[in-house]
Design a protein around this motif. Structure first.
Motif, short mmCIF file in Angstrom:
data_model
loop_
_atom_site.label_atom_id
_atom_site.label_comp_id
_atom_site.label_asym_id
_atom_site.label_seq_id
_atom_site.Cartn_x
_atom_site.Cartn_y
_atom_site.Cartn_z
N UNK A 19 0.78 -1.17 0.10
CA UNK A 19 -0.10 0.19 0.15
C UNK A 19 1.06 1.34 0.00
N UNK A 20 1.83 1.15 0.71
CA UNK A 20 2.69 2.40 1.04
C UNK A 20 3.57 2.56 -0.43
N UNK A 21 3.96 1.54 -0.99
CA UNK A 21 4.59 1.78 -2.57
C UNK A 21 3.65 2.12 -3.39
N UNK A 22 2.29 1.66 -3.33
CA UNK A 22 1.29 2.20 -4.38
C UNK A 22 1.14 3.65 -4.25
N UNK A 23 1.18 4.07 -3.01
CA UNK A 23 0.83 5.77 -2.63
C UNK A 23 2.22 6.52 -3.26
N UNK A 24 3.20 5.97 -2.78
CA UNK A 24 4.38 6.72 -3.74
C UNK A 24 4.36 6.54 -5.11
N UNK A 25 4.15 5.49 -5.82
CA UNK A 25 4.05 5.59 -7.25
C UNK A 25 2.71 6.47 -7.62
N UNK A 26 1.81 6.34 -7.12
CA UNK A 26 0.67 7.11 -7.38
C UNK A 26 1.12 8.84 -7.46
N UNK A 27 1.87 9.16 -6.27
CA UNK A 27 2.38 10.53 -6.14
C UNK A 27 3.48 10.70 -7.32
N UNK A 28 4.15 9.70 -7.84
CA UNK A 28 5.22 10.09 -9.11
C UNK A 28 4.41 10.17 -10.15
N UNK A 29 3.36 9.30 -10.32
CA UNK A 29 3.02 9.03 -11.88
C UNK A 29 1.69 9.83 -12.11
N UNK A 30 0.95 10.00 -10.87
CA UNK A 30 -0.55 10.46 -11.19
C UNK A 30 -0.71 11.88 -10.60
N UNK A 31 -0.37 12.32 -9.58
CA UNK A 31 -0.47 13.71 -9.00
C UNK A 31 -0.12 13.71 -7.49
N UNK A 65 -6.80 12.58 -17.75
CA UNK A 65 -8.18 12.46 -17.90
C UNK A 65 -8.42 11.20 -17.43
N UNK A 66 -9.81 10.80 -17.14
CA UNK A 66 -10.23 9.48 -16.58
C UNK A 66 -9.84 8.34 -17.28
N UNK A 67 -9.55 8.48 -18.63
CA UNK A 67 -8.84 7.26 -19.42
C UNK A 67 -7.40 7.04 -19.07
N UNK A 68 -6.62 8.26 -19.21
CA UNK A 68 -5.29 8.22 -18.76
C UNK A 68 -5.07 7.84 -17.27
N UNK A 69 -5.79 8.20 -16.35
CA UNK A 69 -5.78 7.76 -14.81
C UNK A 69 -6.29 6.15 -14.86
N UNK A 70 -6.92 5.59 -15.68
CA UNK A 70 -7.21 4.18 -15.32
C UNK A 70 -6.01 3.59 -16.08
N UNK A 71 -5.22 4.20 -17.14
CA UNK A 71 -4.26 3.37 -17.78
C UNK A 71 -2.65 3.52 -16.59
N UNK A 72 -2.97 4.70 -16.01
CA UNK A 72 -1.81 4.81 -15.21
C UNK A 72 -1.96 4.03 -13.65
#
Length: 135
Positions: A19-31, A65-72
């Protein structure tokens, strides 16, 4: 910027680390990750497993965008070792699961993308962490 809420779940490996790693990657790749809920240990939902889940929710500001968010989110899942998505209600153990719950106040109804998440109100493991961070 758009405000999105994501649900995270893991029931394989070091679940809290996943979970911690996913949060880090979300911060790096999504926003920018604005809020992260507490971690909740829960029973598997929709299938039988000896492995308990750790669940959380995050609020993120993104330009995607929603589609890009899903892909990310799917790319993060793959990079973290998830090999298959749940299809037609057939769930299984997984290192990480990332679901899009809310995206601003919009609705999306596509074959592979539904926002708000259609089953979130049926799942305490989603709603408890989400209610904790809703703004």
């Amino acid at each position: 910027m758009h405000k999105v809420y994501l649900s995270l779940g893991s029931n394989l490996g070091d679940r809290k680390y996943e979970i911690k790693r996913a949060v880090e990657l979300i911060g790096e790749r999504i926003g920018a990750v604005e809020r992260v809920s507490s971690l909740y240990e829960t029973e598997p939902w929709g299938f039988s497993s000896d492995n308990m889940f750790v669940n959380a929710a995050v609020c993120v500001s993104t330009h995607l965008t929603p589609r890009a968010l899903l892909e990310a989110t799917q790319a993060i899942e793959r990079d973290m070792g998830r090999t298959a998505k749940s299809v037609n209600g057939q769930y299984h153990d997984r290192t990480i699961d990332i679901d899009i719950l809310l995206y601003d106040n919009i609705k999306v109804d596509e074959p592979d993308l539904n926002i708000p998440h259609p089953l979130m109100n049926e799942r305490d493991f989603v709603m408890k962490p989400l209610k904790e961070i809703l703004a």
